[in-house]
Design a protein around this motif. Structure first.
Motif, PDB file in Angstrom:
ATOM      1  N   VAL A  32      43.620  50.122  28.538  1.00  0.00           N
ATOM      2  CA  VAL A  32      43.998  48.823  29.116  1.00  0.00           C
ATOM      3  C   VAL A  32      43.267  48.482  30.399  1.00  0.00           C
ATOM      4  N   LEU A  33      42.690  49.476  31.081  1.00  0.00           N
ATOM      5  CA  LEU A  33      42.040  49.196  32.357  1.00  0.00           C
ATOM      6  C   LEU A  33      40.682  48.546  32.124  1.00  0.00           C
ATOM      7  N   LEU A 227      37.831  49.151  41.682  1.00  0.00           N
ATOM      8  CA  LEU A 227      37.694  48.101  40.676  1.00  0.00           C
ATOM      9  C   LEU A 227      36.406  47.302  40.842  1.00  0.00           C
ATOM     10  N   LEU A 228      35.914  47.196  42.071  1.00  0.00           N
ATOM     11  CA  LEU A 228      34.737  46.363  42.316  1.00  0.00           C
ATOM     12  C   LEU A 228      33.435  47.157  42.431  1.00  0.00           C
ATOM     13  N   CYS A 229      33.527  48.477  42.691  1.00  0.00           N
ATOM     14  CA  CYS A 229      32.294  49.233  42.955  1.00  0.00           C
ATOM     15  C   CYS A 229      32.086  50.475  42.090  1.00  0.00           C
ATOM     16  N   GLU A 230      33.140  50.993  41.469  1.00  0.00           N
ATOM     17  CA  GLU A 230      32.981  52.230  40.691  1.00  0.00           C
ATOM     18  C   GLU A 230      32.390  51.911  39.325  1.00  0.00           C
ATOM     19  N   ASN A 231      31.211  52.474  39.044  1.00  0.00           N
ATOM     20  CA  ASN A 231      30.511  52.185  37.790  1.00  0.00           C
ATOM     21  C   ASN A 231      30.661  53.271  36.734  1.00  0.00           C
ATOM     22  N   LEU A 280      46.709  43.929  41.942  1.00  0.00           N
ATOM     23  CA  LEU A 280      45.370  44.267  41.472  1.00  0.00           C
ATOM     24  C   LEU A 280      45.426  44.930  40.098  1.00  0.00           C
ATOM     25  N   LEU A 281      46.398  45.821  39.916  1.00  0.00           N
ATOM     26  CA  LEU A 281      46.538  46.499  38.625  1.00  0.00           C
ATOM     27  C   LEU A 281      46.982  45.539  37.533  1.00  0.00           C
ATOM     28  N   TYR A 282      47.788  44.568  37.878  1.00  0.00           N
ATOM     29  CA  TYR A 282      48.202  43.543  36.908  1.00  0.00           C
ATOM     30  C   TYR A 282      46.967  42.823  36.366  1.00  0.00           C
TER      31      TYR A 282
END
Length: 621
Positions: A32-33, A227-231, A280-282
């Motif tokens: 789901v993430l 969420l914005l930087c981890e690839n 953020l998780l939502y």
């Protein structure tokens, strides 16, 4: 088939399992993430939303705010000032310079989002570049050595929040920054990996299991960075799993009444930061992680208005750095929408209207944290159309009883009274068990001073040498010459509570040398007066006992039996008590002066009898 089954269980968990754990979501995160690089919860600069939905006065406010920083040089934070915390104990000078630099970037980014013409981009680009060259993004009070070191990227509150500021700046301006050069945002991602993502994931920091603000404050920014930087998918899933565990530790530490023992001044970075993680998780799970039905979370949200006094004033228990509107609009309203609390939504609109949010949007943004909270502002503005439709209402609750935290408030006409029990080992603790606060006509009469500027003493073994931490400078008895002690065993016991009164037993809050067998304090609110009744039994008489009352109104004690405080009066029995006044104004630092003005007094009512038991009554009218 397996994915469908997992999602079905996940949806069931979302509906049914609140009161259990966030970590139960970990098993299904892989399904789901959002995938790395795909998190896009908000419109970016240049999108029609910022032109069509943001009211013109608000846009102009942000633009004017940013214009003051155009062409302003970017500060290099001085190492000698960083070192002051270790040499002199001063943390304020470095923090002022550090936060001012972050304010500059936050202002320029919002100005560019609002205007959308590229006028602010060169300054933003230079600012991001300057941030990437800083050795460490935190503050010296949270660092081990006198001088910051490249290899020591300790994760504290403000390197996490600086990372949050930078990654949201890169997210919202990504098309424009990439048009300049993709290398800039790539550099930011590498810096965030090195400074936040790697050390946060690999280190078992104490704050990961803490029940106070450090946990969700850091996690909300850490999660933004993930969420914005981890690839890397596996690192992303592992980091979010750790954050869910941290959120469990924080939520489980909270009482069922939702009370924040750090005081209203830290709600913004305690309960509100937990909400920020959930929000953020939502978005990152397309609604699969949904805690809106969590009763404790809803109670934690309501604390924001349950500690509201009126006329903008808020209870200033514990380490409060302010006494007015400590609730920040850009987080109160989104949190209120999330838990669907109508009182909180209307309160947010009341704050906005009272502060003229349409024309002073940037001023509210500027004051939304130690430096402006860019991510929160963007999410708030994304809901601005709904916010404009809300009806404003001040939450003047007739009474509140937080039974776990032992905070009681009552209101009658122009009178407001509050009393605090609890114990003397709370987070950001002051020795204040049994304190009474009184406001009249929407203004402070008997106050809790809050806290002054933080120094190296504040969180050291010398904390209780600071006068604002001592019970002798709260509205409390000093028994046989003894103040209260710090520690969890120094506590109050509830004797009785009702909507109009509270009785606490305070004897256990004092050390053995106070020789107090019982000290029962009752506060009751009546139509035209507040009554404070102290019934006591001493084991021995050693020194005169005094009742302390803190006020910013100069007390007139020229008449026996009555103390005049402006238009109000405190009545006492002159056969039992004598009244004197200590002027504590010289002890007020700039922070306390900003809260209360330049004058503060301690009214000292001394018990004249040497009898071992008695009852003393005070009437406030």
């Amino acid at each position: 088939m397996r994915k469908t089954a997992i999602l079905s269980v996940f949806c069931l968990l979302s509906v049914c399992l609140w009161g259990q754990t966030f970590s139960q979501y970990k098993a299904a995160l892989g399904d789901v993430l959002v995938a790395p690089g795909q998190f896009a919860p908000l419109p970016q600069a240049g999108a029609a939303f910022w032109r069509d939905s943001l009211p013109a006065p608000m846009r102009q406010s942000y633009i004017s705010y940013g214009e003051q920083y155009l062409k302003r040089p970017w500060t290099t934070l001085p190492t000698s000032v960083f070192a002051q915390f270790k040499t002199s104990g001063n943390r304020v000078v470095y923090e002022q310079q550090c936060f001012a630099k972050r304010r500059q970037l936050a202002a320029l980014v919002m100005a560019e989002v609002a205007e959308g013409k590229g006028r602010f981009l060169p300054d933003v680009i230079d600012g991001i570049g300057s941030f990437c060259e800083e050795t460490w993004w935190g503050i010296p009070a949270h660092y081990g050595s006198k001088v910051p070191r490249y290899e020591d990227q300790t994760v504290d509150l403000f390197n996490a929040e600086t990372a949050g500021l930078v990654v949201w700046a890169c997210y919202v301006l990504r098309p424009q920054l990439d048009s300049f050069s993709p290398l800039l945002c790539q550099r930011v991602s590498r810096e965030v990996q090195r400074r936040i993502l790697q050390p946060a994931q690999k280190t078992n920091y104490w704050w990961k299991k803490a029940g106070m603000n450090w946990n969700p404050w850091i996690c909300s920014n850490w999660l933004s960075c993930v969420l914005l930087c981890e690839n890397d998918r596996q690192r992303q899933l592992q980091a979010v799993g750790q954050i869910l565990d941290c959120m469990d530790a924080f939520l489980n530490s909270y009482p069922e009444d939702g009370g924040c023992d750090e005081g209203p001044g830290y709600w913004d970075r305690a309960a509100a930061s937990l909400y920020e993680c959930l929000m953020l998780l939502y978005h990152a799970t397309n609604g699969h992680i949904d805690a809106r039905r969590n009763a404790k979370l809803r109670a934690m949200a309501a604390y924001a208005y349950k500690t509201y006094i009126g006329n903008g004033y808020v209870l200033s228990f514990a380490d409060s750095h302010d006494n007015r509107y400590m609730q920040q609009l850009n987080i109160v309203y989104p949190f209120a929408r999330y838990v669907d609390d109508p009182t909180m939504r209307r309160f947010a609109k009341y704050i906005g209207e009272d502060k003229d949010y349409l024309h002073q949007a940037a001023r509210l943004y500027d004051c939304s944290g130690n430096f402006p909270t860019l991510g929160r502002e963007l999410f708030f503005l994304h809901a601005i159309e709904a916010f404009q439709r809300e009806q404003a209402a001040e939450p003047l609750l007739p009474n509140v009883w937080l039974n776990n935290l032992q905070i009681w408030t009552a209101r009658s006409g122009s009178l407001f009274a509050a009393m605090k029990g609890g114990h003397n080992d709370e987070s950001h603790n002051h020795n204040d068990v049994g304190e009474v606060v009184v406001y009249t006509d929407g203004e402070p009469l008997f106050i809790d001073p809050g806290v002054g500027e933080y120094t190296s003493k504040t969180f050291s073994n010398d904390r209780y040498s600071i006068w604002t931490m001592q019970s002798g400078y709260h509205n409390l008895p000093q028994i046989n010459g003894c103040d209260q002690r710090n520690g969890k065993d120094y506590k109050a016991t509830v004797v009785s509570s009702s909507k109009s009164s509270l009785t606490l037993e305070l004897a256990a809050a004092y050390p053995e040398e106070a020789a107090v067998g019982s000290w029962q304090r009752t506060v009751s609110l009546h139509k035209k007066e507040v009554r404070i009744t102290d019934s006591y039994r001493l084991k021995a008489y050693k020194k005169p006992t005094c009742l302390m009352l803190m006020t910013t109104v100069r007390p007139d004690v020229s008449r026996q039996g009555v103390v005049m405080l402006g238009r109000h009066a405190l009545h006492y029995d002159p056969r039992q008590l004598t009244a004197t006044v200590d002027d504590v104004s010289p002890q007020l630092d700039p922070l306390l002066q900003g809260m209360w003005g330049r004058q503060m007094y301690r009214l000292v009512l001394t018990v004249t009898s040497d009898q071992l038991q008695g009852t003393v009554k005070l009437l406030v009218r």
